[in-house]
Motif scaffolding. Structure first.
Motif, short mmCIF file in Angstrom:
data_model
loop_
_atom_site.label_atom_id
_atom_site.label_comp_id
_atom_site.label_asym_id
_atom_site.label_seq_id
_atom_site.Cartn_x
_atom_site.Cartn_y
_atom_site.Cartn_z
N ALA A 121 41.90 10.17 11.91
CA ALA A 121 41.95 8.71 11.92
C ALA A 121 40.57 8.11 12.13
N ALA A 122 39.72 8.80 12.91
CA ALA A 122 38.38 8.27 13.20
C ALA A 122 37.56 8.16 11.92
N TRP A 123 37.74 9.06 10.97
CA TRP A 123 36.97 8.99 9.74
C TRP A 123 37.32 7.75 8.94
N VAL A 124 38.59 7.41 8.93
CA VAL A 124 39.02 6.20 8.22
C VAL A 124 38.49 4.97 8.94
N ARG A 125 38.63 4.97 10.24
CA ARG A 125 38.21 3.82 11.04
C ARG A 125 36.70 3.58 10.95
N GLN A 126 35.93 4.67 10.82
CA GLN A 126 34.48 4.56 10.83
C GLN A 126 33.85 4.51 9.44
N THR A 127 34.70 4.32 8.42
CA THR A 127 34.22 4.09 7.05
C THR A 127 34.61 2.67 6.67
N ARG A 128 33.69 1.92 6.13
CA ARG A 128 33.96 0.51 5.86
C ARG A 128 35.04 0.36 4.79
N PRO A 129 35.80 -0.74 4.81
CA PRO A 129 36.77 -0.99 3.73
C PRO A 129 36.07 -0.98 2.37
N GLY A 130 36.65 -0.28 1.43
CA GLY A 130 36.03 -0.10 0.12
C GLY A 130 35.15 1.13 0.04
N GLY A 131 34.85 1.73 1.19
CA GLY A 131 34.03 2.94 1.21
C GLY A 131 34.83 4.17 0.82
N LEU A 132 34.13 5.28 0.64
CA LEU A 132 34.76 6.51 0.18
C LEU A 132 34.64 7.62 1.23
N ILE A 133 35.67 8.46 1.27
CA ILE A 133 35.67 9.68 2.07
C ILE A 133 35.85 10.86 1.12
N VAL A 134 34.96 11.84 1.19
CA VAL A 134 35.09 13.06 0.40
C VAL A 134 35.21 14.23 1.38
N ALA A 135 36.31 14.97 1.28
CA ALA A 135 36.55 16.06 2.23
C ALA A 135 37.43 17.11 1.58
N THR A 136 37.49 18.28 2.20
CA THR A 136 38.41 19.32 1.75
C THR A 136 39.55 19.45 2.76
N LEU A 137 40.76 19.40 2.25
CA LEU A 137 41.93 19.65 3.07
C LEU A 137 42.31 21.13 2.95
N ARG A 138 42.86 21.68 4.01
CA ARG A 138 43.28 23.07 3.95
C ARG A 138 44.41 23.31 4.94
N GLY A 187 47.84 13.43 -5.12
CA GLY A 187 47.04 12.47 -4.40
C GLY A 187 47.42 12.44 -2.94
N LEU A 188 46.73 11.63 -2.16
CA LEU A 188 46.95 11.55 -0.73
C LEU A 188 46.93 10.09 -0.29
N THR A 189 47.90 9.72 0.52
CA THR A 189 47.92 8.39 1.15
C THR A 189 47.89 8.57 2.66
N VAL A 190 46.95 7.90 3.30
CA VAL A 190 46.80 7.93 4.75
C VAL A 190 47.22 6.57 5.30
N THR A 191 48.19 6.56 6.21
CA THR A 191 48.62 5.35 6.89
C THR A 191 48.62 5.62 8.39
N PRO A 192 48.80 4.59 9.21
CA PRO A 192 48.84 4.83 10.66
C PRO A 192 49.98 5.76 11.07
N ASP A 193 51.05 5.80 10.29
CA ASP A 193 52.23 6.56 10.68
C ASP A 193 52.26 7.98 10.15
N ALA A 194 51.65 8.23 9.00
CA ALA A 194 51.77 9.54 8.39
C ALA A 194 50.72 9.71 7.31
N GLN A 195 50.50 10.97 6.93
CA GLN A 195 49.66 11.30 5.77
C GLN A 195 50.51 12.12 4.83
N ARG A 196 50.61 11.66 3.58
CA ARG A 196 51.47 12.32 2.62
C ARG A 196 50.70 12.68 1.35
#
Length: 392
Positions: free
Chosen positions: A208-225, A368-377
């Motif tokens: 959650a911190a990565w989303v919070r610390q990236t400005r709206p409209g910004g991008l996050i690039v990461a690997t999920l595993r 794809g991936l959707t991140v919300t406060p309640d869940a990540q799907r």
């Protein structure tokens, strides 16, 4: 005739590396190419280990100028390979380095192909700021410093010793980004939101911190595993401080999992031979390791791990165990097919088969991936399509 000095040879090797990366199609922009040709990777990996191709246990051998000679060390430093610099979170005794087997790499300089691919996918512009999670050797940090300016780069490393070596290497190369030692899953509280966030470690879900610390409209690039395999590279657009969405760019790339999210040591209890119910299955254990079906199986089994071992009669069986709840599935050859024996509160192989059925029914479709406060799907085709919840 005198030998060329190290700087001359290294500059030539950097040019060759850039040519190689451009030929693969991953290094595309002039600005990132200039960074690859300018940043001396050998300064960030003065000593390292490389994996051998010997049969049996995976084994790594040390590479230093003293052990293999200056020329071979330098050429290896600019090879498109991952160079290991730490195992099991422990420092290496470089006074007497020995081959290492049965160990778990915990820090490295990632193969340049993946590094530049992620940097290109980050879609930076000249005036942007970047937060990097996982400084490692500092090589990718240096590339970003060259591209954007050190004052626009913030990097967080969880291991103090690793961070110290990276700082020294960056400083010696003339780069002074903002460096922090701390839990990368918590980001860098107290800093202004970044335009771009990039993670050089695998995570089970997006912190959650990565989303919070990236400005709206910004991008996050990461690997999920997961604990069985990588899910791959994902790029998310941040909507607000709690929400982000995007698509997987590939199911291939993989980083070492964040230490804080590594699997527990215990695999769980082995089921006795009379536990569970047995039935025929059309799928064998090979689906767990294939690129596409393995991706789907990992989604269906977020807390499971698998391994193979022979039974009393010598027949090799594959065990899939969930240590949280003692659910299990045991796959055994059955004539020309397979049988599965399952037990526990969740029927693990049923979950895999159901996920595969949804995937096959969808036809060619992206994940794809959707991140919300309640869940990540993770969803298939579209946000409203079939989905699987990632572990919190």
């Amino acid at each position: 005739m005198t030998e060329p000095d190290i700087d001359t040879v290294a500059a030539k090797l950097r040019h060759q590396l850039a040519e190689q990366l451009a030929a693969t199609g991953w290094l595309r922009s002039p600005a990132w190419r200039a960074a690859v040709e300018a940043v001396p990777r050998h300064e960030f990996v003065p000593r390292f280990y490389v994996e051998t191709d010997a049969p049996g246990l995976t084994t790594w051998v040390p590479v230093t100028p003293e052990l293999v000679g200056l020329d071979k060390w330098l050429r290896q430093a600019y090879a498109d390979e991952t160079l290991i610099t730490q195992f099991d979170g422990c420092e290496i005794d470089w006074a007497d380095p020995q081959p290492i087997s049965n160990a778990h790499p915990t820090s490295s300089s990632t193969l340049p192909t993946l590094v530049v691919r992620m940097l290109e996918d980050l879609q930076v512009e000249d005036d942007m700021t970047v937060m990097e999670l996982g400084t490692g050797t500092g090589y990718s940090t240096a590339l970003m410093c060259h591209r954007l300016g050190a004052d626009r780069v913030l990097s967080v490393e969880t291991d103090p010793e690793v961070a110290s070596r990276a700082r020294d290497a960056l400083t010696s190369c003339g780069y002074r980004p903002r460096l922090r030692v701390g839990d990368g899953l918590l980001g860098a509280d107290g800093s202004a939101p970044s335009d771009r966030t990039i993670a050089t470690m695998g995570v089970r879900s997006i912190p959650a911190a990565w989303v919070r610390q990236t400005r709206p409209g910004g991008l996050i690039v990461a690997t999920l595993r997961g604990w069985m395999r990588s899910l791959g590279l994902v790029r998310l657009t941040v909507e607000d401080e709690h929400t982000a969405h995007g698509r997987f760019l590939s199911s291939d790339p993989s980083f070492m999992i964040a230490r804080q999210q590594d699997a527990p040591e215990s695999l769980g209890m082995l089921p006795s031979s009379d536990e569970g119910t047995t039935r025929h299955t059309r799928y064998g254990p090979e689906l767990l390791t294939k690129p596409d079906s393995g991706f789907v199986a990992q989604l269906a089994l977020p807390h499971a791990r698998s391994f193979s071992m022979p039974g009393d009669d010598g027949t090799m069986s594959t065990y899939v165990l969930d240590a949280r709840n003692d659910a299990f599935a045991v796959l055994t050859p059955d004539g020309e097919g397979w049988s599965v024996r399952q037990g526990g509160p969740v029927l693990l192989w049923d979950a895999v088969e159901q996920a595969l059925a949804l995937w096959h029914a969808a036809g060619p479709a992206e994940f794809g991936l959707t991140v919300t406060p309640d869940a990540q799907r993770v969803w298939l085709g579209a946000p409203g399509g079939p989905s699987w919840r990632l572990p919190a």
